[in-house]
Enzyme design. Structure first.
Site, PDB file in Angstrom:
ATOM      1  N   ASP A   1       0.863  -1.183   0.000  1.00  0.00           N
ATOM      2  CA  ASP A   1       0.000   0.000   0.000  1.00  0.00           C
ATOM      3  C   ASP A   1       0.902   1.236   0.000  1.00  0.00           C
ATOM      4  O   ASP A   1       1.642   1.470   0.954  1.00  0.00           O
ATOM      5  CB  ASP A   1      -0.892  -0.012   1.245  1.00  0.00           C
ATOM      6  CG  ASP A   1      -2.035   0.986   1.160  1.00  0.00           C
ATOM      7  OD1 ASP A   1      -2.113   1.711   0.143  1.00  0.00           O
ATOM      8  OD2 ASP A   1      -2.837   1.048   2.111  1.00  0.00           O
TER       9      ASP A   1
ATOM     10  N   ASP B   1      -2.791   2.462  -6.210  1.00  0.00           N
ATOM     11  CA  ASP B   1      -1.742   2.562  -5.189  1.00  0.00           C
ATOM     12  C   ASP B   1      -1.662   1.368  -4.248  1.00  0.00           C
ATOM     13  O   ASP B   1      -1.000   1.441  -3.211  1.00  0.00           O
ATOM     14  CB  ASP B   1      -1.924   3.844  -4.369  1.00  0.00           C
ATOM     15  CG  ASP B   1      -3.241   3.878  -3.601  1.00  0.00           C
ATOM     16  OD1 ASP B   1      -4.109   3.015  -3.865  1.00  0.00           O
ATOM     17  OD2 ASP B   1      -3.413   4.758  -2.743  1.00  0.00           O
ATOM     18  N   GLU B   2      -2.290   0.258  -4.587  1.00  0.00           N
ATOM     19  CA  GLU B   2      -2.163  -0.924  -3.733  1.00  0.00           C
ATOM     20  C   GLU B   2      -2.347  -2.196  -4.554  1.00  0.00           C
ATOM     21  O   GLU B   2      -3.029  -2.206  -5.578  1.00  0.00           O
ATOM     22  CB  GLU B   2      -3.159  -0.892  -2.567  1.00  0.00           C
ATOM     23  CG  GLU B   2      -4.607  -0.976  -2.981  1.00  0.00           C
ATOM     24  CD  GLU B   2      -5.544  -1.151  -1.783  1.00  0.00           C
ATOM     25  OE1 GLU B   2      -5.260  -2.004  -0.916  1.00  0.00           O
ATOM     26  OE2 GLU B   2      -6.551  -0.437  -1.738  1.00  0.00           O
TER      27      GLU B   2
END
Length: 366
Positions: A18, A116-117
């Site tokens: 993350d 973003d993860e």
């Protein structure tokens, strides 16, 4: 529902990565004078007449209670000194793809959950490294060296625990949950921290006397199934650290939605519009986070008698800004035949998703 015996698979090595305050961190990287100041990615309400929504913010801004999906107006009221940046979403998407390429150096089993993860299955990896912790450290090192950004990593034997682990210590965290540690870790965890348990479920669990993982462990399986259906079946297993969902590298998201059920029926038009706008705001924020544009907006309504209808509008141009989504969702509502029986559920969904590209003109001020 058939009840199957519990099976625990601890053979896999799963990492959840993350990125830390991703959009804001990119702005701080590219504009060093922002470091240490409260940065909000979202329209400046002083320039938009109070309109706009927070996409994300850095950790300094979060100390003021600012969070994603909050209105820009409220964010400004909480922190007048905050620096508002409308956002450079194509740049964020490109950096997200760069991070994804780093993941793929180590394994092809990469399941992006947003820009973003991602989950990585490193049980069998390209370097033959036995330690998932070592791989997580290498990824963190590569991301810092090549992108000048930080990320948090969670490592465990399934996706559920790896996600919890990555949230446990941020930013720049690295948390390992071993099979023999999972039960103790979950027992102390507040139920609202369980990944997948939403606000509505939290309240229902509180009503059942469940406030921690230990409380959840004490509830019989059939009680959970009676109360939550299939979700109760999953909760019973998650309380025991059991989750068999595989990492799916070809996962394609077809829609992004938000819906809420109301204990008190909605009758007033102003209340209905406010709730539609809240759902639309959540959808817009998720579209931005996932680097997606939507071509179609869907409104779902369930009335007091449990009758349900869905209506959709196609947009002339694929969008992701909150005002377009709110406008089209509300327009759908105004075109529906009047029903005075009260509304128990409202939902807004964006479909016809496409990746955001430079050739699409976005209304980033809204």
């Amino acid at each position: 529902m058939l009840i199957f015996p519990l099976k625990q698979d601890t053979s896999r090595k799963i990492i959840h990565i993350d990125m830390d305050a991703f959009f804001a961190a990119i702005e701080e990287r590219d504009q060093p004078h922002l470091v240490g100041k409260p940065v909000v990615i979202g329209a400046d309400p002083r320039l938009t007449g109070g309109r706009g929504v927070v996409s994300t913010c850095n950790y300094v801004a979060r100390t003021f209670g600012i969070h994603s999906a909050m209105s820009s107006k409220e964010a400004y009221e909480r922190c007048p000194q905050a620096i508002f940046i409308s956002g450079h979403y194509e740049k964020y998407r490109q950096v997200g793809l760069q991070a994804r390429e780093i993941f793929k150096r180590y394994t092809d089993l990469v399941e992006p959950m947003s820009i973003d993860e991602a989950y990585l299955d490193v049980t069998e990896n390209k370097f033959g490294i036995k330690s998932a912790i070592k791989i997580a450290k290498l990824i963190q090192h590569d991301i810092w060296r090549e992108l000048q950004l930080t990320c948090s990593a969670g490592v465990s034997y399934n996706k559920f625990l790896a996600k919890l682990a990555s949230d446990f210590e941020k930013p720049k965290g690295l948390t390992l949950i071993l099979p023999e540690e999972a039960q103790a870790f979950l027992a102390d965890l507040p139920i609202e921290k369980f990944h997948g348990v939403g606000k509505k479920s939290v309240q229902r669990l509180h009503d059942l006397g469940v406030f921690t993982g230990k409380d959840l462990l004490d509830l019989p399986e059939m009680t959970l199934i009676d109360q939550f259906g299939r979700f109760g079946y999953d909760l019973y297993r998650k309380a025991r650290g059991i989750s068999h969902s595989p990492v799916k590298p070809n996962r394609v998201r077809k829609s992004i939605g938000s819906e809420r059920t109301y204990a008190k029926l909605l009758y007033n038009e102003e209340d209905i519009q406010a709730e539609i706008n809240k759902n639309a705001r959540r959808v817009a924020n998720l579209l931005i986070k996932n680097g997606k544009l939507a071509k179609t907006i869907v409104l779902k309504i369930r009335y007091a008698d449990f009758s349900t209808l869905t209506r959709r509008h196609s947009l002339e141009q694929a969008r992701q800004d909150v005002e377009s989504i709110q406008q089209h969702a509300w327009q759908i509502f105004t075109e529906i035949e009047e029903n005075n029986s009260g509304i128990r559920l409202l939902g807004v969904t964006a479909t016809g998703l496409s990746d955001q590209g430079q050739d699409i003109l976005l209304d980033l001020e809204n």
